[in-house]
Scaffold this active site. Structure first.
Site, mmCIF file in Angstrom:
data_model
loop_
_atom_site.group_PDB
_atom_site.id
_atom_site.type_symbol
_atom_site.label_atom_id
_atom_site.label_comp_id
_atom_site.label_asym_id
_atom_site.label_seq_id
_atom_site.Cartn_x
_atom_site.Cartn_y
_atom_site.Cartn_z
ATOM 1 N N GLU A 1 8.010 17.197 61.138
ATOM 2 C CA GLU A 1 9.347 16.901 60.348
ATOM 3 C C GLU A 1 9.930 15.447 60.981
ATOM 4 O OE1 GLU A 1 10.375 18.160 57.712
ATOM 5 O OE2 GLU A 1 9.028 19.814 57.354
ATOM 6 N N CYS B 1 18.755 14.702 60.418
ATOM 7 C CA CYS B 1 17.565 14.039 59.807
ATOM 8 C C CYS B 1 17.718 13.594 58.552
ATOM 9 C CB CYS B 1 16.250 14.964 60.080
ATOM 10 S SG CYS B 1 16.729 16.571 59.566
HETATM 11 P P1 NAP Z 1 11.722 12.963 70.090
HETATM 12 O O1 NAP Z 1 12.109 12.258 71.497
HETATM 13 O O2 NAP Z 1 10.699 12.855 69.426
HETATM 14 O O3 NAP Z 1 11.753 14.523 70.646
HETATM 15 C C1 NAP Z 1 11.524 15.916 69.929
HETATM 16 C C2 NAP Z 1 10.960 16.801 70.870
HETATM 17 O O4 NAP Z 1 9.569 16.510 71.201
HETATM 18 C C3 NAP Z 1 11.821 17.285 71.753
HETATM 19 O O5 NAP Z 1 12.043 18.602 72.116
HETATM 20 C C4 NAP Z 1 11.019 16.450 72.766
HETATM 21 O O6 NAP Z 1 11.259 17.186 74.430
HETATM 22 C C5 NAP Z 1 9.782 16.559 72.714
HETATM 23 N N1 NAP Z 1 8.938 15.850 72.978
HETATM 24 C C6 NAP Z 1 8.794 14.595 73.289
HETATM 25 N N2 NAP Z 1 7.794 14.073 73.975
HETATM 26 C C7 NAP Z 1 7.085 15.083 74.171
HETATM 27 C C8 NAP Z 1 5.414 15.196 74.599
HETATM 28 N N3 NAP Z 1 4.963 14.142 74.968
HETATM 29 N N4 NAP Z 1 4.891 16.535 74.271
HETATM 30 C C9 NAP Z 1 5.755 17.386 73.837
HETATM 31 N N5 NAP Z 1 6.707 17.400 73.591
HETATM 32 C C10 NAP Z 1 7.448 16.090 73.641
HETATM 33 O O7 NAP Z 1 12.890 13.035 69.360
HETATM 34 P P2 NAP Z 1 14.669 13.020 69.650
HETATM 35 O O8 NAP Z 1 15.112 11.752 69.682
HETATM 36 O O9 NAP Z 1 14.815 14.229 70.503
HETATM 37 O O10 NAP Z 1 15.008 13.503 68.303
HETATM 38 C C11 NAP Z 1 15.533 12.663 67.262
HETATM 39 C C12 NAP Z 1 14.731 12.310 66.055
HETATM 40 O O11 NAP Z 1 14.149 13.301 65.329
HETATM 41 C C13 NAP Z 1 15.411 11.599 65.214
HETATM 42 O O12 NAP Z 1 14.498 10.318 64.822
HETATM 43 C C14 NAP Z 1 15.523 12.265 63.976
HETATM 44 O O13 NAP Z 1 15.322 11.515 62.777
HETATM 45 C C15 NAP Z 1 14.384 13.113 63.937
HETATM 46 N N6 NAP Z 1 14.647 14.795 63.278
HETATM 47 C C16 NAP Z 1 13.975 14.964 62.480
HETATM 48 C C17 NAP Z 1 14.195 16.193 61.829
HETATM 49 C C18 NAP Z 1 13.514 16.541 60.480
HETATM 50 O O14 NAP Z 1 13.607 17.855 60.238
HETATM 51 N N7 NAP Z 1 12.727 15.835 59.872
HETATM 52 C C19 NAP Z 1 15.187 16.873 62.139
HETATM 53 C C20 NAP Z 1 15.764 16.608 63.260
HETATM 54 C C21 NAP Z 1 15.484 15.152 63.823
HETATM 55 P P3 NAP Z 1 12.425 16.422 75.289
HETATM 56 O O15 NAP Z 1 13.496 16.133 74.705
HETATM 57 O O16 NAP Z 1 12.358 17.368 76.528
HETATM 58 O O17 NAP Z 1 11.724 14.984 75.685
#
Ligand code: NAP
Length: 692
Positions: free
Chosen positions: A256, A295
């Site tokens: 997602e 999101c």
């Molecule tokens: P993100 O940086 O992609 O992180 C999401 C998750 O992935 C976090 O738990 C993060 O952990 C983890 N992660 C990052 N790098 C990783 C790796 N190499 N290996 C394993 N896990 C890893 O996203 P964000 O900035 O936190 O969230 C915001 C984004 O999420 C926005 O773009 C939003 O649109 C999207 N979003 C989408 C939805 C949906 O349902 N479609 C819902 C909510 C948010 P850490 O925080 O520890 O790095």
């Protein structure tokens, strides 16, 4: 600074190595250190599969549902401790409510759904048997069983509670344990909720584990029975999806990701219509709730060119009234972003948009906005920001760059076709909405734009008062979207449970399928007994117990009497000439008469263990019943669902589903259906509640 522990293999543990910090979103004060380096992550997979997985898989769907209901009740009783922590993430009480109580409601919703729909068993027959042969002794059906693996849930920072629970609910129902890895920025809130669940003692050991920090080399240890879900940015998602272990073992990966959701004002709407005000309200609410960190938030606001000025003024007026600040203050409507890094990221994305065809209408800078509260200058506040893109067909950035904060871009369209074209430029979204009073406008738009959206809302004045809004995923509706939204599906009622189970097409004889599925199927052996099945308590009724009733010849008097009693004088029953020209060639009995007469044949009228008949399913009339035809019924106990007793005063009972076949004198089926009855249990769940 406090260390934020992970919960692995039954212990709260902290890693050794480079730590990350969680800061207070409002004050910038450092709160927690987070590190999972060196923790036995691979062991946690084993622990999950061997402890939690085995325990959950041994429980029936009904037992899992009861467990989830108890957890939801426990969390609700302890919710205030979670709200306190939620403020640290910049959330207002309303934002917290969506996250905390919305999450708990999702757990309740899944528990209720499973209680009503799923068997008191560990195997889920998914569909009705599919005939594969002429004699009916070779049939098939799809069955779902638990996978002996573990679900790894990697979540985004914006919904630390809901984001965990909306995935845990279907995972647990499927009989699978979970390891949750929350985003670091708000992991303290997820951790607090996990701690409550563990302390409640309501879930088996190993059913829930938590990683605060990175996942290390965990992916290398995943196996083909495991599953991974990811919520976050498309960039991280793409990287994780391509992990060699996932590819090598065909491990399901659900994603997602971010999406550029649109809200379109219909061509028909003018400022004096109620839909205009609804549109303005919806856009403002979506921009400011959770400070736009949703999101599903509206990022692209599309309006007919003739209405741009009116919409601009109305939005600016409304956004100017949104007080930003410390969410604990009563006047505050919008809190802070989760962290300064997030705020800086939003600012960066806004600048990119400004360099690519957009101009600012309000906000867009950290310099010029007022924030209410003591430490406002340290906090991750960002002003509600409305941009304008005059040529959205020529500027792709506006359909591509997601500023994950209170930011949206207004853009004009010239025709209905152009509105559709702009909506599709989002390349796949979680949610889209159209505000219109014209069904023709809605029909054109939805039919063309649905292919790019996981959920669509059509808002008019009729739906407005009860609408749940553009941005709210609901447990019974699918959440997910194609293309850039990740291509995943979550929620959607029981559909989500199936994502964590193995579907197998099972072929064999009806009796074999009935034995394996603990559900009688047509063609399987039936058990006859001298005692009428309605005289048996729930425990005494074996699956497959069957009654073949006496016969009854249908007469013209039956048809006339039934027509008078019901008021149904349809020509096929009552008009000899009309009926002669009909499909049937002559008068036939009412289908409802056949069903009523069938009940007359199979019901045992005396007071007994059958408490009530509460429904009928899958009714099909197969052959007509003509005057002089003789009908007979075969009633067979198809499946049983034991219901938990709510209090000692309640009569203990279960649901019995009966297969009903109404046959004619040629042994042809004339009507086929199931009926559902409540049947008393002899044994209650409370000491004083045995059957009287
Ligand atoms: P993100 O940086 O992609 O992180 C999401 C998750 O992935 C976090 O738990 C993060 O952990 C983890 N992660 C990052 N790098 C990783 C790796 N190499 N290996 C394993 N896990 C890893 O996203 P964000 O900035 O936190 O969230 C915001 C984004 O999420 C926005 O773009 C939003 O649109 C999207 N979003 C989408 C939805 C949906 O349902 N479609 C819902 C909510 C948010 P850490 O925080 O520890 O790095």
């Amino acid at each position: 600074m406090q260390q934020l522990n992970s919960y692995l293999s039954g212990r709260w543990l902290y890693g050794q190595g480079q730590a990350r910090e969680i800061r207070h979103a409002l004050t910038g004060e450092p709160l927690y250190q987070v590190c999972s380096e060196g923790l036995p992550l691979a062991d946690s997979l084993r622990y999950a599969r061997e402890q939690g997985g085995r325990a959950l898989a041994a429980m029936t769907f009904q037992q899992r549902a009861q467990m989830m209901k108890a957890v939801a009740k426990y969390l609700l009783a302890h919710k205030e401790t979670l709200y306190e922590i939620s403020y640290q993430t910049g959330a207002t009480r309303n934002d917290g409510w969506v996250d905390i109580e919305g999450g708990i409601a999702t757990l309740f919703s899944y528990a209720g759904l499973a209680g009503r729909e799923l068997p008191d068993d560990t195997l889920w027959p998914e569909d009705e048997p599919i005939p594969l042969s002429k004699q009916g002794q070779f049939v098939a059906r799809h069955v779902l069983t638990s996978r002996p693996g573990v679900a790894l849930h990697i979540n985004a920072f914006n919904f630390p509670c809901w984001g965990m629970l909306e995935k845990l609910a279907p995972t647990w129902l499927a009989g699978m344990p979970a390891i949750v890895k929350p985003a670091t920025a708000s992991a303290q809130l997820t951790q607090a909720m996990v701690k409550l669940i563990i302390d409640s003692g309501l879930v088996p050991d190993g059913a829930l584990q938590l990683i605060c920090g990175g996942v290390g080399d965990l992916f290398d240890h995943l196996d083909y029975q495991d599953a991974v879900t990811f919520t976050g940015s498309a960039q991280t998602g793409r990287q994780l999806r391509a992990h060699p272990q996932l590819l090598a073992k065909s491990i399901p990966f659900t994603m997602e990701a971010d999406s550029l959701n649109c809200c379109v004002l219909g061509e028909d709407v003018t400022p004096e219509m109620p839909e205009f005000a609804l549109f303005i309200k919806e856009v403002c609410r979506e921009m400011t709730s959770k400070a736009g960190q949703k999101c599903t938030a509206i990022r692209r606001v599309m309006v007919p060119a003739a209405q741009v000025e009116a919409v601009k003024q109305a939005l600016l007026q409304r956004l100017a009234a949104v007080q930003v600040g410390d969410p604990r203050l009563e006047q505050v409507r919008m809190g802070a972003l989760v962290s300064l890094e997030q705020r800086d990221d939003v600012q960066k994305k806004v600048e990119q948009l400004l360099h690519n065809g957009c101009e600012p209408l309000c906000g867009a800078s950290l310099q010029s906005f007022s924030v209410l509260g003591d430490d406002e200058r340290q906090g991750a506040f960002y002003p509600p920001t409305l941009l304008y893109c005059a040529e959205p067909l020529r500027n792709s950035a506006v359909h591509d760059i997601e500023a994950f904060g209170p930011v949206a871009t207004l853009m004009p369209y010239d025709s209905g076709e152009q509105a559709i074209e702009l909506a599709l430029l989002g390349q796949g979204s979680l949610a889209g909405s159209l505000v219109t009073a014209d069904a023709a406008v809605a029909t054109r738009f939805i039919r063309a734009a649905a292919c790019a959206h996981g959920r669509m809302l059509v808002l008019d004045s009729a739906a407005a008062a009860e609408s749940t809004g553009h941005g709210s995923p609901l447990p019974m509706l699918m959440h997910g979207g194609p293309g850039r939204a990740g291509g995943g599906e979550e929620l959607g009622g029981l559909r989500a449970v199936k994502h964590y189970m193995q579907r197998t097409a099972l072929q064999g004889s009806p009796s074999m399928l009935a034995a394996i599925g603990k559900e009688w199927v047509r063609g399987a052996e039936a058990l006859e007994s001298p005692v009428h099945p309605f005289r048996k308590y729930f425990e005494q009724l074996p699956i497959g117990e069957s009654l073949l009733t006496a016969r009854r010849t249908v007469t013209e008097a039956d048809i006339v009497n039934f027509a008078c009693l019901s008021g149904d004088h349809f020509y096929a029953h009552m008009d000899k000439l009309g009926a002669a020209e009909s499909l049937f060639g002559e008068r036939v009995a009412h289908g409802y008469f056949v069903v009523s007469a069938a009940a007359g044949l199979f019901v045992d009228p005396g007071v007994g263990p059958v408490i009530a008949n509460y429904g009928m399913e899958n009714l099909r009339f197969i052959e007509p019943v003509k005057i002089g035809d003789t009908i007979q019924v075969r009633l067979t106990c198809k499946k049983k669902i034991r219901k938990p007793q709510k209090s000692a005063e309640d009569r203990p009972h279960g649901v019995v589903v009966w297969d009903v076949q109404v046959l004619n004198q040629h042994q042809q089926a004339v009507a086929l259906y199931s009926i559902l009855t409540l049947v008393a249990r002899q044994q209650g769940d409370f000491p004083s509640s045995e059957a009287q």
